[in-house]
Design a protein around this motif. Structure first.
Motif, short mmCIF file in Angstrom:
data_model
loop_
_atom_site.label_atom_id
_atom_site.label_comp_id
_atom_site.label_asym_id
_atom_site.label_seq_id
_atom_site.Cartn_x
_atom_site.Cartn_y
_atom_site.Cartn_z
N GLU A 300 97.41 44.85 86.84
CA GLU A 300 96.67 44.46 85.36
C GLU A 300 95.56 45.24 85.63
OE1 GLU A 300 97.77 39.48 84.74
OE2 GLU A 300 95.70 40.61 86.22
N LYS A 301 94.55 45.84 86.77
CA LYS A 301 93.50 47.22 86.85
C LYS A 301 94.45 47.81 86.14
CE LYS A 301 90.62 44.32 90.17
NZ LYS A 301 90.04 44.48 90.56
N GLU A 302 95.29 48.42 86.78
CA GLU A 302 95.89 49.84 87.11
C GLU A 302 96.38 49.91 85.12
OE1 GLU A 302 97.92 53.55 87.46
OE2 GLU A 302 96.08 52.05 88.32
N ILE A 303 97.32 48.93 84.98
CA ILE A 303 97.90 48.63 83.21
C ILE A 303 96.37 48.91 82.80
CG2 ILE A 303 98.72 47.79 81.43
CD1 ILE A 303 100.46 48.43 83.56
N PHE A 304 95.09 48.36 82.08
CA PHE A 304 93.69 48.51 81.48
C PHE A 304 93.60 49.78 82.11
CE2 PHE A 304 93.57 43.74 81.78
CZ PHE A 304 92.85 43.80 80.30
N ARG A 305 93.65 50.39 83.35
CA ARG A 305 93.11 51.90 83.25
C ARG A 305 93.71 52.77 82.71
NH1 ARG A 305 94.08 55.71 86.52
NH2 ARG A 305 95.49 55.39 86.86
N ARG A 306 95.40 52.82 82.34
CA ARG A 306 96.30 53.87 82.25
C ARG A 306 95.71 53.70 80.24
NH1 ARG A 306 101.34 53.99 85.25
NH2 ARG A 306 101.60 55.67 84.23
N THR A 307 95.77 52.57 79.72
CA THR A 307 96.16 52.21 78.59
C THR A 307 94.76 52.56 78.13
OG1 THR A 307 96.02 50.01 79.02
CG2 THR A 307 98.31 50.86 78.44
N LEU A 308 93.54 51.80 78.31
CA LEU A 308 92.21 51.61 77.64
C LEU A 308 91.05 52.63 78.30
CD1 LEU A 308 91.70 48.09 76.58
CD2 LEU A 308 92.69 50.22 75.67
N GLY A 309 91.22 53.11 79.80
CA GLY A 309 91.01 53.51 80.38
C GLY A 309 89.48 53.09 80.89
N ILE A 389 101.56 40.19 76.43
CA ILE A 389 101.95 41.37 75.96
C ILE A 389 102.08 41.45 76.87
CG2 ILE A 389 100.69 44.12 76.09
CD1 ILE A 389 99.81 42.12 73.72
N TYR A 390 103.26 41.48 77.92
CA TYR A 390 103.89 42.17 79.03
C TYR A 390 105.62 41.43 78.04
CZ TYR A 390 106.43 42.53 82.86
OH TYR A 390 107.42 43.62 85.46
N LYS A 391 105.75 40.52 77.77
CA LYS A 391 106.83 39.61 77.29
C LYS A 391 107.02 41.25 76.42
CE LYS A 391 106.28 35.23 76.76
NZ LYS A 391 106.61 34.20 76.57
N ILE A 392 106.12 41.20 75.31
CA ILE A 392 106.97 41.18 74.16
C ILE A 392 106.87 42.69 74.13
CG2 ILE A 392 105.88 39.45 72.72
CD1 ILE A 392 103.73 40.92 71.76
N VAL A 393 105.82 43.85 74.99
CA VAL A 393 105.57 45.36 75.02
C VAL A 393 106.84 45.69 76.24
CG1 VAL A 393 104.11 46.81 74.75
CG2 VAL A 393 103.91 45.12 73.77
N GLU A 394 107.40 46.82 75.33
CA GLU A 394 108.01 47.56 76.63
C GLU A 394 106.52 48.62 77.41
OE1 GLU A 394 110.92 47.20 78.14
OE2 GLU A 394 112.26 45.50 76.08
#
Length: 448
Positions: A300-309, A389-394
């Protein structure tokens, strides 16, 4: 959830049907399913996007119940071989309801689905639809243009109609002539001329659109773009001075442009007509009464970093089991959106027949928040959960769009920067690898 028991022996079937509908509407169900099975009819409600069992109708009363529903929805009760569509509108036990009914013949009997229409949010204006501070100004700018096409995209049940009707209501005033062509007309709006499509008599989307253009409209709503003919008429209507709204079943902005091009719309027409694209999906909202905070996982930390910085260590999550105000920690749904306002660069890209990768670079700039980014912002705000979000977004596809955009921006930023020369020490002799041979002519020039 325990199944509810109805007294079929002593109660009238009409009263039981009313009770099921009222119970579903009171619990904010979007659909009621009557599924034939070996023991009769299984009744299920779709609440917050998920189906759950409600009751079982014994086989002895199955035919009576389906006949009652078909009767009040205006279907032919003697037809048991072909699919039928109907509608129920009125007041049941004090509740004002508007419903669409579909009957499908299966190998086990007739399956009926009732969709309960709820457009209360459309009456509250654009601010109530969950658009972020980044996307809301874009939506308002789209609706202010005099002509063009605005498309709302997403899967069935993703809230496209609610968003479209809300934008129409914002434009509904005495100075504007608004005409819609729909199949079916889902919501009657005072001051708007609405036309119901009837394919059986040849009243198709394309046929109605040709007539609408002779009715001096300012704004046109096409319920759905389903074929090339409808798409081409819609595009031509927009470039002749009309603002056109419509929906289409695609996942995001890029796939919407590709779908329209696949419908044989000329590139120069599409680039001139397209004004904006709103893509959306629905995610369940966390119950504010029982939500709790927890530490984020490494993923989750990695996804936040890559999407929102951003480095995010704590997020809100839904409580398993929920409370008296919710179901399993969730209550209600919110739209996760991607809003693309077409600019000159995108118009040029469409017109010049750019390849998909190049078009992706032009579409997904820093001005566009993907659905993943919009969803992660709402996770950060405690509106929904990471699991939703994990369920509905690719996620992988969305990350590709974000990373591709970052890579392209980096290359553009550094493309024109001069390569710095390596400083040399005059006292250090040059290495053999860097020593260049000197011609005789050069030696003579140096000498003189």
């Amino acid at each position: 959830m325990a199944l509810l028991q109805y007294d079929f022996k002593n109660q009238e079937i009409a009263d039981i049907v009313n009770a099921i509908i009222v119970y579903a509407a009171s619990n904010k169900a979007s659909d009621i399913h009557f599924d034939p099975c070996s023991t009769g009819l299984k009744v299920r409600f779709r609440i917050d996007g998920l189906l759950q069992d409600h009751t079982i109708v014994p086989a002895l009363y199955q035919r009576n119940l389906t006949t009652r529903i078909k009767l009040i929805s205006g279907m032919n009760i003697t037809e048991t071989r072909l699919p039928q569509d109907g509608a129920i509108k009125g007041t049941i036990n004090g509740l004002s309801l508007d419903m669409r009914v579909s009957c499908l013949v299966t190998n086990m009997g007739e399956k009926i689905v009732i969709r309960i229409l709820d457009y209360s949010k459309s009456s509250d204006g654009l601010d109530s639809l969950g658009f972020s501070k980044r996307n809301l100004p874009k939506i308002k700018r789209m609706t202010e243009v005099p002509n063009g096409i605005i498309l709302v995209t997403g899967a069935t049940g993703s809230g496209k109609s609610t968003t479209t009707y809300t934008m129409l209501k914002a434009l509904n005033n005495e100075e504007t002539n608004i005409i819609t062509v729909e199949d079916p007309v889902e919501m009657n709006i005072e001051g708007i001329n609405q036309v119901q499509v009837n394919a059986e008599i040849g009243l198709t989307f394309a046929q109605v659109l040709r007539s609408i253009l002779r009715q001096d409209p300012n704004v046109i709503l096409i319920g759905e773009i389903r074929d090339s003919e409808t798409a081409q008429i819609a595009v031509r209507a927009s470039i002749t001075g009309h603002l056109v709204f419509s929906t289409i079943h695609t996942n995001n902005s890029l796939s919407t442009i590709e779908r329209l091009l696949d419908m044989d719309i000329e590139r120069y027409l599409l680039s001139s007509a397209l004004t904006g694209i709103v893509s959306q999906k629905l995610a369940r909202k966390i119950c504010p009464h029982c939500r709790y905070q927890r530490e984020t996982t490494t993923y989750e930390k990695e996804i936040f970093r890559r999407t929102l910085g951003k480095d995010v260590n704590v997020i809100w999550d839904a409580a398993k089991g929920g409370c008296q105000y919710c179901r399993n920690g969730y209550s209600g749904r919110i739209a996760i959106q991607e809003v693309l306002l077409i600019n000159d660069e995108i118009r040029d890209a469409i017109n010049k027949n750019m390849q998909k990768e190049e078009l992706k670079r032009v579409v997904y700039t820093k001005d566009v928040a993907t659905m993943l980014q919009d969803g992660m912002e709402k996770v950060l705000e405690g509106i929904t959960s990471f699991e939703e979000i994990y369920k509905i977004v690719e996620i992988n596809d969305e990350l590709d769009n974000i990373c591709y955009n970052e890579e392209q921006q980096f290359e553009q930023t550094h493309a024109q920067e001069p390569v710095p020369e390596t400083p040399t020490d005059p006292t250090t002799p040059p290495s053999p690898e860097t020593t260049q041979p000197v011609s005789d002519e050069t030696e003579m020039l140096t000498f003189w």
